[in-house]
Design a protein around this motif. Structure first.
Motif, PDB file in Angstrom:
ATOM      1  N   SER A   1      42.984  12.975  26.260  1.00  0.00           N
ATOM      2  CA  SER A   1      43.038  14.088  25.303  1.00  0.00           C
ATOM      3  C   SER A   1      41.834  15.012  25.404  1.00  0.00           C
ATOM      4  O   SER A   1      41.835  16.111  24.831  1.00  0.00           O
ATOM      5  CB  SER A   1      43.153  13.552  23.877  1.00  0.00           C
ATOM      6  N   PHE A   2      40.801  14.594  26.133  1.00  0.00           N
ATOM      7  CA  PHE A   2      39.645  15.473  26.348  1.00  0.00           C
ATOM      8  C   PHE A   2      39.887  16.457  27.492  1.00  0.00           C
ATOM      9  O   PHE A   2      39.001  17.226  27.850  1.00  0.00           O
ATOM     10  CB  PHE A   2      38.398  14.629  26.654  1.00  0.00           C
ATOM     11  N   GLN A   3      41.091  16.441  28.031  1.00  0.00           N
ATOM     12  CA  GLN A   3      41.424  17.256  29.193  1.00  0.00           C
ATOM     13  C   GLN A   3      41.243  18.750  28.948  1.00  0.00           C
ATOM     14  O   GLN A   3      40.760  19.485  29.816  1.00  0.00           O
ATOM     15  CB  GLN A   3      42.872  16.964  29.602  1.00  0.00           C
ATOM     16  N   ASN A   4      41.601  19.222  27.749  1.00  0.00           N
ATOM     17  CA  ASN A   4      41.617  20.663  27.467  1.00  0.00           C
ATOM     18  C   ASN A   4      40.556  21.104  26.462  1.00  0.00           C
ATOM     19  O   ASN A   4      40.668  22.194  25.889  1.00  0.00           O
ATOM     20  CB  ASN A   4      42.995  21.077  26.944  1.00  0.00           C
ATOM     21  N   VAL A   5      39.540  20.291  26.236  1.00  0.00           N
ATOM     22  CA  VAL A   5      38.565  20.629  25.200  1.00  0.00           C
ATOM     23  C   VAL A   5      37.600  21.709  25.680  1.00  0.00           C
ATOM     24  O   VAL A   5      37.322  21.832  26.882  1.00  0.00           O
ATOM     25  CB  VAL A   5      37.766  19.375  24.748  1.00  0.00           C
TER      26      VAL A   5
ATOM     27  N   TYR B   1      33.126  24.960  20.947  1.00  0.00           N
ATOM     28  CA  TYR B   1      33.603  24.948  19.559  1.00  0.00           C
ATOM     29  C   TYR B   1      32.779  24.027  18.662  1.00  0.00           C
ATOM     30  O   TYR B   1      33.027  23.952  17.456  1.00  0.00           O
ATOM     31  CB  TYR B   1      35.063  24.504  19.511  1.00  0.00           C
ATOM     32  N   ILE B   2      31.800  23.321  19.232  1.00  0.00           N
ATOM     33  CA  ILE B   2      30.986  22.419  18.417  1.00  0.00           C
ATOM     34  C   ILE B   2      30.049  23.197  17.491  1.00  0.00           C
ATOM     35  O   ILE B   2      29.609  22.697  16.469  1.00  0.00           O
ATOM     36  CB  ILE B   2      30.165  21.470  19.321  1.00  0.00           C
TER      37      ILE B   2
ATOM     38  N   PHE C   1      38.208  21.078  19.194  1.00  0.00           N
ATOM     39  CA  PHE C   1      37.694  21.454  20.511  1.00  0.00           C
ATOM     40  C   PHE C   1      38.786  22.027  21.412  1.00  0.00           C
ATOM     41  O   PHE C   1      38.501  22.789  22.334  1.00  0.00           O
ATOM     42  CB  PHE C   1      37.064  20.242  21.201  1.00  0.00           C
ATOM     43  N   THR C   2      40.029  21.648  21.161  1.00  0.00           N
ATOM     44  CA  THR C   2      41.133  22.126  21.994  1.00  0.00           C
ATOM     45  C   THR C   2      41.608  23.510  21.580  1.00  0.00           C
ATOM     46  O   THR C   2      41.830  24.391  22.429  1.00  0.00           O
ATOM     47  CB  THR C   2      42.318  21.139  21.935  1.00  0.00           C
ATOM     48  N   PHE C   3      41.761  23.734  20.276  1.00  0.00           N
ATOM     49  CA  PHE C   3      42.344  24.991  19.789  1.00  0.00           C
ATOM     50  C   PHE C   3      41.358  25.897  19.059  1.00  0.00           C
ATOM     51  O   PHE C   3      41.625  27.092  18.903  1.00  0.00           O
ATOM     52  CB  PHE C   3      43.503  24.689  18.826  1.00  0.00           C
ATOM     53  N   GLY C   4      40.257  25.335  18.581  1.00  0.00           N
ATOM     54  CA  GLY C   4      39.388  26.085  17.693  1.00  0.00           C
ATOM     55  C   GLY C   4      39.784  25.849  16.247  1.00  0.00           C
ATOM     56  O   GLY C   4      40.925  25.478  15.955  1.00  0.00           O
TER      57      GLY C   4
ATOM     58  N   PHE D   1      46.186  16.775  15.638  1.00  0.00           N
ATOM     59  CA  PHE D   1      45.896  15.848  16.735  1.00  0.00           C
ATOM     60  C   PHE D   1      47.137  15.616  17.594  1.00  0.00           C
ATOM     61  O   PHE D   1      47.034  15.551  18.829  1.00  0.00           O
ATOM     62  CB  PHE D   1      45.376  14.515  16.188  1.00  0.00           C
ATOM     63  N   ILE D   2      48.303  15.495  16.985  1.00  0.00           N
ATOM     64  CA  ILE D   2      49.542  15.291  17.736  1.00  0.00           C
ATOM     65  C   ILE D   2      49.810  16.492  18.636  1.00  0.00           C
ATOM     66  O   ILE D   2      50.223  16.340  19.800  1.00  0.00           O
ATOM     67  CB  ILE D   2      50.728  15.062  16.780  1.00  0.00           C
ATOM     68  N   VAL D   3      49.563  17.692  18.124  1.00  0.00           N
ATOM     69  CA  VAL D   3      49.758  18.904  18.935  1.00  0.00           C
ATOM     70  C   VAL D   3      48.770  18.923  20.103  1.00  0.00           C
ATOM     71  O   VAL D   3      49.116  19.315  21.221  1.00  0.00           O
ATOM     72  CB  VAL D   3      49.611  20.165  18.070  1.00  0.00           C
ATOM     73  N   ALA D   4      47.525  18.493  19.841  1.00  0.00           N
ATOM     74  CA  ALA D   4      46.524  18.447  20.911  1.00  0.00           C
ATOM     75  C   ALA D   4      46.930  17.461  22.004  1.00  0.00           C
ATOM     76  O   ALA D   4      46.784  17.737  23.198  1.00  0.00           O
ATOM     77  CB  ALA D   4      45.160  18.068  20.329  1.00  0.00           C
ATOM     78  N   VAL D   5      47.459  16.320  21.614  1.00  0.00           N
ATOM     79  CA  VAL D   5      47.917  15.326  22.588  1.00  0.00           C
ATOM     80  C   VAL D   5      49.101  15.880  23.378  1.00  0.00           C
ATOM     81  O   VAL D   5      49.261  15.600  24.569  1.00  0.00           O
ATOM     82  CB  VAL D   5      48.305  14.006  21.875  1.00  0.00           C
TER      83      VAL D   5
END
Length: 359
Positions: free
Chosen positions: A157-161, A165-166, A230-233, A244-248
């Motif tokens: 799941s860290f693939q698209n981070v 955004y931190i 981190f994926t979408f902002g 989280f489900i959408v990020a996965v």
């Protein structure tokens, strides 16, 4: 026989099952920056309550929560156990209804909700009827089968981070403390450890191992929120019901033979939720066994509770009502999870003082 490992594993699994769905939405909606602050504060309260609760229980090694309160009088037992029973029943019904809708949205869109609720409830009821010993053995088996898959999905799941955004990393305003969404997030923080007072002396465990073992949950709390952020902002992630489900769902693994890795993640976590609902139902069964005549079999109590849970679940119309009930239940959760650990700690201290005075 010390079964601390089983207790720690089940403790981790039931909380992991609660973390990755509604919890990220609650935290993302309660604050726009520095999400680690509300997460860390909630987790710190979670850890302190477990420490206080298990410390108080350690003064009554051969007694469970029912025995402890009853020895101080029936009014004391009613004050603490009646709200606990109502809360446990509500949380089982609403949780099964909420996760049934999640399953329907992801991969069973043509299946009626009542069928998903019924299937989930039947499996949970069956696990409950086996007893607490079998329940914990089932938890260990689930961990062996499903935890490697959970770990794999979390790594992927860290693939698209986007680590930019931190920032901003700090938030000087703590307005999230009064936000209703943050209050609802307490369900994941300390909605699942009350069973620790009911399993002794049937299952003996080392309280220190449970207290320190619970620290393993902190990275899961952080990942559940920060992976979608981190994926979408923040702005985009706040628009999703299940960020989280959408990020996965955005994970793209070309060498994997399956198209959607989300399905595997959801199936794994739903089994953990079934374990949570089974354990919660078992607690209510134990309470009812003390209140009802001994001639009534445990299996009848399980069937009756399951039927009432099913009726309540199918009568919750839509997600808006689920969200309302989670918010309503949050106030009772605060009462139960703040008063019971503190009362057990105080009663344990009183009991120890009396024992010392007698000698």
């Amino acid at each position: 026989m010390d079964k601390s490992l089983q207790v720690v594993i089940v403790h981790l699994l039931i909380h992991i099952g609660l973390i990755f769905f509604i919890f990220p939405t609650n935290i993302i909606d309660s604050t726009t920056v520095a999400h680690w602050i509300p997460i860390l504060l909630g987790f710190l309260l979670h850890w302190i309550l477990i420490f206080i609760y298990t410390k108080g229980l350690s003064r009554f090694e051969s007694q469970n929560l029912l025995d402890i309160y009853l020895q101080f009088g029936k009014p004391v037992a009613v004050i603490f156990l009646l709200p606990l029973f109502i809360y446990m029943f509500m949380v089982t019904s609403v949780t099964i209804r909420a996760y049934a809708e999640t399953i329907s949205l992801v991969f069973l869109s043509n299946t009626p909700l009542w069928a998903i609720i019924l299937l989930t409830l039947l499996i949970s009821a069956y696990i409950t009827s086996l007893g607490v010993q079998a329940l914990f053995r089932t938890g260990v088996l689930m961990a062996l089968i499903f935890f490697p898959l959970i770990a794999f999905v979390l790594c992927m799941s860290f693939q698209n981070v986007d680590w930019h955004y931190i920032s901003p990393f700090w938030n000087s305003h703590f307005s999230f403390l009064t936000d209703p969404d943050y209050l609802e997030s307490s369900f994941a923080f300390f909605g699942g450890f009350m069973y620790l007072g009911f399993i002794q002396p049937k299952i003996r465990y080392n309280r220190k191992k449970v207290v320190w073992g619970s620290l393993v949950l902190l990275p899961f709390f952080l990942m559940a929120v920060y992976i979608p952020v981190f994926t979408f902002g923040q702005e985009t992630a706040s628009q999703f019901h299940f960020p989280f489900i959408v990020a996965v769902d955005t994970i793209d693994i070309t060498w994997l033979m399956f198209d959607r890795i989300t399905m595997f993640f959801l199936l794994c976590t739903v089994t953990f939720v079934m374990l949570f609902t089974a354990l919660t139902a078992w607690v209510n069964v134990e309470i009812l066994r003390r209140c009802l005549p001994k001639s009534i079999r445990t299996s009848y109590i399980v069937i009756g509770l399951s039927l009432l849970t099913f009726i309540m679940g199918i009568n919750i119309p839509d997600w808006r009502d689920v969200d309302f009930l989670f918010g309503l239940n949050a106030w009772m959760r605060l009462y139960v999870y703040l008063t019971i650990p503190s009362s057990i700690f105080i009663l344990g201290w009183i009991s120890r003082r009396k024992a010392a005075a007698a000698t």
